[in-house]
Every structure is written in structure tokens, then in C-alpha cells.
Design an enzyme around this catalytic site. Structure first.
Site, PDB file in Angstrom:
ATOM      1  CD1 TRP A 297      14.248  -3.395  14.155  1.00  0.00           C
ATOM      2  CD2 TRP A 297      12.738  -5.022  13.898  1.00  0.00           C
ATOM      3  NE1 TRP A 297      13.460  -3.076  13.075  1.00  0.00           N
ATOM      4  CE2 TRP A 297      12.527  -4.049  12.887  1.00  0.00           C
ATOM      5  CE3 TRP A 297      11.901  -6.139  13.925  1.00  0.00           C
ATOM      6  CZ2 TRP A 297      11.530  -4.168  11.923  1.00  0.00           C
ATOM      7  CZ3 TRP A 297      10.899  -6.251  12.963  1.00  0.00           C
ATOM      8  CH2 TRP A 297      10.731  -5.269  11.981  1.00  0.00           C
TER       9      TRP A 297
ATOM     10  CG  HIS B 214      -1.555  -0.460 -19.440  1.00  0.00           C
ATOM     11  ND1 HIS B 214      -2.512  -0.609 -20.415  1.00  0.00           N
ATOM     12  CD2 HIS B 214      -0.374  -0.713 -20.037  1.00  0.00           C
ATOM     13  CE1 HIS B 214      -1.939  -0.956 -21.551  1.00  0.00           C
ATOM     14  NE2 HIS B 214      -0.639  -1.021 -21.351  1.00  0.00           N
TER      15      HIS B 214
END
Ligand code: M6R
Length: 605
Positions: free
Chosen positions: A74, A501
């Protein structure tokens, strides 16, 4: 992530190595390769792509010999190319190496070797190991390997062979797991004992900075000072074998459907708060008498830890902190050394979680692993270990491990509550509620057709929002992670009340919001948040239980799940979001079980 397999014995190495590599595929990788020795003749085959590509290559150019090493890579240093695939050979061809982990000082070592005339072929940190061993090799491969490894900083599990010592396979480990498999007149090496299940019953785990030398008829283990060390032979069970998909198209779908059974097994004998211990727990049960907890994990396991905080604080009244393992490992927070550090991991091999556990031990904390893979490094290094018993999870997207983690944390919270303030009567009531979970999750699976219809409607959007409050807030994070990782759609999870928010600015007609609702004490509050999204033209997909009539009336889509107690609702409501991510990924032609850029076991930092 990367996987290692090695063999020495009387049989042909190549088919055994290829089979081992197939068993390691689930970890995620982008190239594969192997090297064998037939006498002093080296055969090296490697390519970018799948193990099947390597196998095709081997049919044209077999790799004969009874000793060999194999690897699934990988990419970390350099792209996934044939050249960067492992094994890596030194320029003089005398040393061949496969490696898991990361060598942090490889650039400096490489510069030194290049200054001495060594020509490198790949971009990898691993090639430095091969070149360095060759640089130190006179006639003793073990001595040269030992000297070279002493110069490395970082983590490694390596397997080494050399045409100059054709009967010897060397393994070494520091910060990355490696096991020796013991056979009759043959030996194996593997980074994951699952790769050896069914091939051998006995394994020996290399401890930190240990090395092994394997021949066809003998083997030895050494410590860092090259002294022989006593070995601890452990049995591995054949259940570690990577199971087949059966009738399911993907492992992920199979694992979603396995949840009722997996939960039954995770909760088995763990709902009797009359008993003192925790069934199946290994280690000293006095660990559970801690009066503060610090939960640490990565990814989905971190979301399970967040739910753990709500559970332990509410059920057991124990204060809990939750830390990303990758943050905790580099922080030095002023924690009380009596705090029990609980590391949560499906694989038990996640590099950051392991490092966090080791840091916690260094600072004198008692440690507990909550882990699915019971012979993993994390499970072995923690002072105590609670197995999840979810069965092997192969799909990169964690599903049944998540619900089993939360179920086990719930049972553990109940157990700890009972040894504190909780009355026997309340404990029995809660235990009964928890015991209904597997059936509730089975019923939740009935939403599949409705989910598929929703998936068809929204599979082309670019953004998703996931919103929930209290116990359903960590599930919002998990829902967003599932969507991102397998469908490649941007998704964010938020506590629903936080929308105004900032994130409310993202809402438009093309941005669906998945709202999680249960009929608990914040139902009306979440309904108001839902209205705020509706008022701004955002489509709403509600995941709600029967009886949430208002939500059903106001949402654009409704996915019903059975109603359970508030603290259990995330486990049931997880099912539609797992399925939603799955069906959208399918419709977008994504590789569901092996999403791009990801790996099942994240064994590098
Ligand atoms: O094996 P672990 O539980 O330690 O893995 C942690 C994460 O890498 C993992 O949960 C990851 O986030 C999953 N791919 C999510 O589905």
C-alpha cells in the site's frame, strides 16, 4: 495495508506465497510481488495491481524454489508502480527484502549509500533496507541484517532472503507485527496470523526488536543483542480464515446483514450484572474498577468511543475523555495515572492506536483493548483485552465491528455501573433492553428497499449533511464517514443544533440532510433543527422510529427503524445509513469493498 508472507520448506514456495497474498488482500494494497530462491538462483516477480495480476504473470514466468517471500504493498513512498512494488533487491542482487512500516530516516541513509556509489531503483524507503544489509554483508546474513536494522528509525516488519545464504529466511520486527508459523519440516512468516490459519495451527509472535532465522529443518529466535530467546508458542484458530462472500455481492453488504448475529455473539453472557467479571475478558478484572476512563481510537472506532463517553457517563457515572489516537500519542495531557486507557480497534493493528496505547503504558496507565482480532498486537500489549466477537470484518468500511464495539461498550458500562451506584433492579431492566438489540437490528434491515429508492434519488449529489443530537450525534459523524469513504461524496456530520453556527450556509436544494430522530427528550429540539433546514430549501432524509409522525410529515424521505431506548438507538439507526452509503456507492460504480486510497488495517502513521 502492506502484508508479508514467507515460506521455507520442502514444498514449492510460489503457490503458498500466492495463497498467502490472497488472504492478505483484504488489508488493502495497490501492488504485489514475490521472490523465491532455487538454490542460489533468485526469481523476482512483481507488478502494480492485484494479486490476480501477479498470478497471471507467474503463469508465464513461474518462480521455482522452496524458499520465498511475498508482499502486498500500500503505497507510502512513491506511487504504485512495478518498480516500487516489493520485494526490493539490493543493486548487487545479494539481498532481497519485503517490509511493512515506515523508515523515517530513509532519506539520510539513502544519501549516505548513494555517496558510496549505490544506485537506487525505486522511490521506496524499503529499498534502503536491502541496500543497507548488502552494504554490511560479508558472509553472515543474520549479522548484516542485525547491523543494518540497528541503523533504522521508524517501524518495520521485514522478511529477508539472500542468494548467498540460500537456505535461510530471516524475519525481524519493531513496531509492526510479524509471526512465525510452525509446520512439519516447514516454516512460514506472516504479518497477519490470519494469512496462516488453516495452514498451520501454531504461531510465535515476534516481540519488539526480535529476529528469527528459519531454515527447512530448524528455526531460532533472537533478541536485540542476538541472544537466543525462549519462545511462546500460541494456537491460532481456523476461524481467522478469511470467509467467503456467499450469496452477497460484497463483503460490506454481508457484514451489514451479519449484524444481528454478530451482536448476539458480542453480547453473549455479558448481560448478567450479577457476575463480577466481564465474560471473555482477558487480564486482571480489577482494571474495571477504574474511576476515570480515557477512550482512544481512530476512524469508525473513534465514533464508537464517542458513544462510549455518553454511555459510561450516563449509565455508570464515570467521567470519560475521548482522544483521537493520532493526537493523544503526541500530547502529554495531565491525566491521573489511575485513569484506565481503553484503546478501541477492530483490527488491533492501527499504528496510531497502538502508539497511543504504548504512550499510555509509558505514563503508567492501566490499559484495556477492545478489539475484534484477538491475537492482534493491541490485544497482546494491553493489560486487559475484551474481544468483540464480531467475526472477521473484510470490507474496508467498518459496519458490524462498529455496532459490536458500541454494544460491548454498553455492556461494559452496565457492568461498571452495577459495581458502583446502579441498583440490581435497574441493572436487570437495562440488561433486558440491551438483549433486544439483535432483533431490533434484524428488523431495521427491512428498510433496504426504501433505502435503495432514496439512494436512486440522491446518488448524484456532491454533498451530504448528517445531523443528530445526544446519542445520535456520534452516529451522524459515522454516517458521514461511511458516505465519504465508499461513495466519494463529501459528507459532514454535526450536532444538529450547531448548524446555525456555520454549516447552515451549506444548505441548498442539492444538499440533502440526513436527520436522526428518536422519541427521546430532544425530539422537539431536533424537529426545530429540521425545520431550519427545510426553511432554507434543503431536502431532508429522516431516519426515525415508528411514531415520529411529525418527522415523517415534514421530511422529504423517511427511513423507519424500530424504536429502542435512547442509548441503543444509534445501533439500530446505523443500519439505514450503512445501507445508504452502500447503495449510493453501487450506483456510482465505486469499488465498495476496496475504496480508492484506503486500506483495511492502517499500519502506518
Ligand atoms: O482497525 P481499527 O478499528 O483500529 O481501524 C480504525 C479506522 O482505520 C477504521 O475504523 C476506518 O475508519 C474504517 N475504514 C471506517 O469504515
Amino acid at each position: 495495508m502492506c502484508g508479508i508472507i514467507g515460506y521455507v520448506g520442502q514444498r514449492k514456495a510460489e503457490p503458498l506465497l500466492v495463497e498467502g497474498l490472497r488472504r492478505l488482500e483484504y488489508r488493502g494494497y495497490d501492488s504485489a510481488g514475490l521472490a523465491t530462491l532455487q538454490g542460489a538462483c533468485l526469481h523476482l516477480r512483481k507488478c502494480a495491481g492485484r494479486v490476480a495480476d501477479l498470478a497471471r504473470h507467474l503463469r508465464e514466468r513461474p518462480a521455482p524454489g522452496g524458499l520465498g517471500i511475498g508482499h502486498t504493498r500500500w503505497a507510502t513512498h512513491g506511487p504504485a508502480t512495478d518498480t516500487n512494488a516489493h520485494p526490493h533487491a539490493s543493486t548487487d542482487g545479494r539481498v532481497v527484502v519485503v517490509h511493512n512500516g515506515v523508515i523515517e530516516n530513509y532519506a539520510m541513509l539513502r544519501r549516505g549509500l548513494e555517496a558510496g556509489g549505490v544506485v537506487f531503483r525505486s522511490d521506496t524507503d524499503t529499498e534502503v533496507i536491502a541496500q543497507l544489509i548488502a552494504h554490511h554483508l560479508a558472509d553472515d546474513l543474520m549479522a548484516a541484517t542485525h547491523t543494518a536494522l540497528a541503523r533504522l528509525q521508524g517501524s518495520y516488519a521485514v522478511a529477508v532472503l539472500s542468494p548467498c545464504n540460500p537456505g535461510m529466511l530471516i524475519g525481524a520486527s519493531s513496531g509492526a507485527p510479524l509471526v512465525v508459523g510452525l509446520g512439519q519440516g516447514e516454516y512460514f512468516l506472516a504479518s497477519d496470523p490470519g494469512a496462516l490459519a488453516g495452514i498451520t495451527d501454531e504461531v510465535v509472535f515476534l516481540q519488539e526488536r526480535q529476529m528469527c532465522a528459519l531454515g527447512a529443518d530448524s528455526w531460532q529466535m533472537f533478541d536485540d543483542a542476538r541472544q537466543h530467546v525462549p519462545v511462546n508458542i500460541e494456537a491460532i484458530s481456523s476461524t481467522a480464515i478469511v470467509t467467503e462472500k456467499g450469496d452477497f455481492e460484497h463483503y460490506m453488504l454481508k457484514e451489514i446483514y451479519e449484524q444481528p448475529l454478530a451482536l448476539k455473539s458480542a453480547l453473549h453472557m455479558r448481560l448478567d450484572p450479577g457476575t463480577h467479571g466481564f465474560a471473555g475478558m482477558e487480564g486482571d478484572e480489577s482494571l474495571l474498577r477504574a474511576d476515570r476512563l480515557l477512550l482512544t481510537a481512530c476512524g469508525t472506532s473513534y465514533h464508537a468511543a464517542l458513544l462510549g463517553k455518553y454511555l459510561f457517563e450516563e449509565l455508570a457515572r464515570i467521567p470519560v475523555e475521548v482522544e483521537y489516537a493520532s493526537e493523544f500519542r503526541y500530547r502529554n495531557p495531565p491525566t491521573d495515572p489511575r485513569t484506565l486507557v481503553v484503546a478501541i480497534s477492530q483490527s488491533g493493528e492501527t499504528a496510531d492506536t497502538l502508539a497511543a496505547l504504548r504512550q499510555a503504558k509509558l505514563r503508567g496507565h492501566p490499559t484495556l483493548a477492545v478489539c475484534n482480532v484477538t491475537n492482534s498486537t493491541l490485544a497482546r500489549e494491553a493489560d486487559g483485552m475484551v474481544p468483540l466477537r464480531a467475526g472477521p470484518e473484510i470490507g474496508v468500511a467498518s459496519t458490524k465491528a462498529f455496532t459490536c464495539q458500541v454494544a460491548v461498550l454498553t455492556a461494559l458500562a452496565l457492568q461498571m455501573a452495577r459495581t458502583r451506584q446502579l441498583s440490581e433492579r435497574d441493572a436487570a431492566r437495562i440488561a433486558q433492553e440491551i438483549a433486544t438489540l439483535p432483533d431490533a437490528v434484524r428488523d431495521a434491515l427491512e428498510c433496504q428497499d426504501a433505502v435503495r429508492r432514496v439512494a436512486e434519488r440522491y446518488c448524484r449529489v456532491d454533498n451530504f449533511l448528517y445531523l443528530g443530537r445526544q446519542y445520535l450525534y456520534p452516529l451522524a459523524l459515522e454516517g458521514a464517514l461511511k458516505m465519504k469513504e465508499i461513495s466519494y461524496i463529501h459528507a459532514e456530520g454535526y450536532p444538529a443544533a450547531e448548524m446555525k453556527h456555520g454549516p447552515l450556509a451549506l444548505v441548498d436544494a442539492d444538499t440533502p440532510s440526513v436527520f436522526f430522530l428518536s422519541r427521546g427528550h430532544v425530539y422537539d429540539k431536533v424537529m426545530s433543527n429540521l425545520e431550519e433546514v427545510k426553511a432554507r430549501g434543503g431536502p431532508v432524509i429522516a431516519v426515525a422510529c415508528n411514531g415520529c409522525d411529525e418527522a415523517a410529515a415534514r421530511a422529504d424521505e423517511i427511513l423507519y427503524v424500530p424504536e429502542v431506548s435512547d442509548y441503543l438507538q444509534p445501533l439500530v439507526s446505523a443500519v439505514p445509513v450503512q445501507l445508504l452509503a452502500y447503495h449510493i456507492a453501487l450506483l456510482r460504480d465505486c469499488d465498495v469493498d476496496k475504496p480508492r486510497n484506503l486500506a483495511k488495517s492502517v499500519t502506518v502513521e
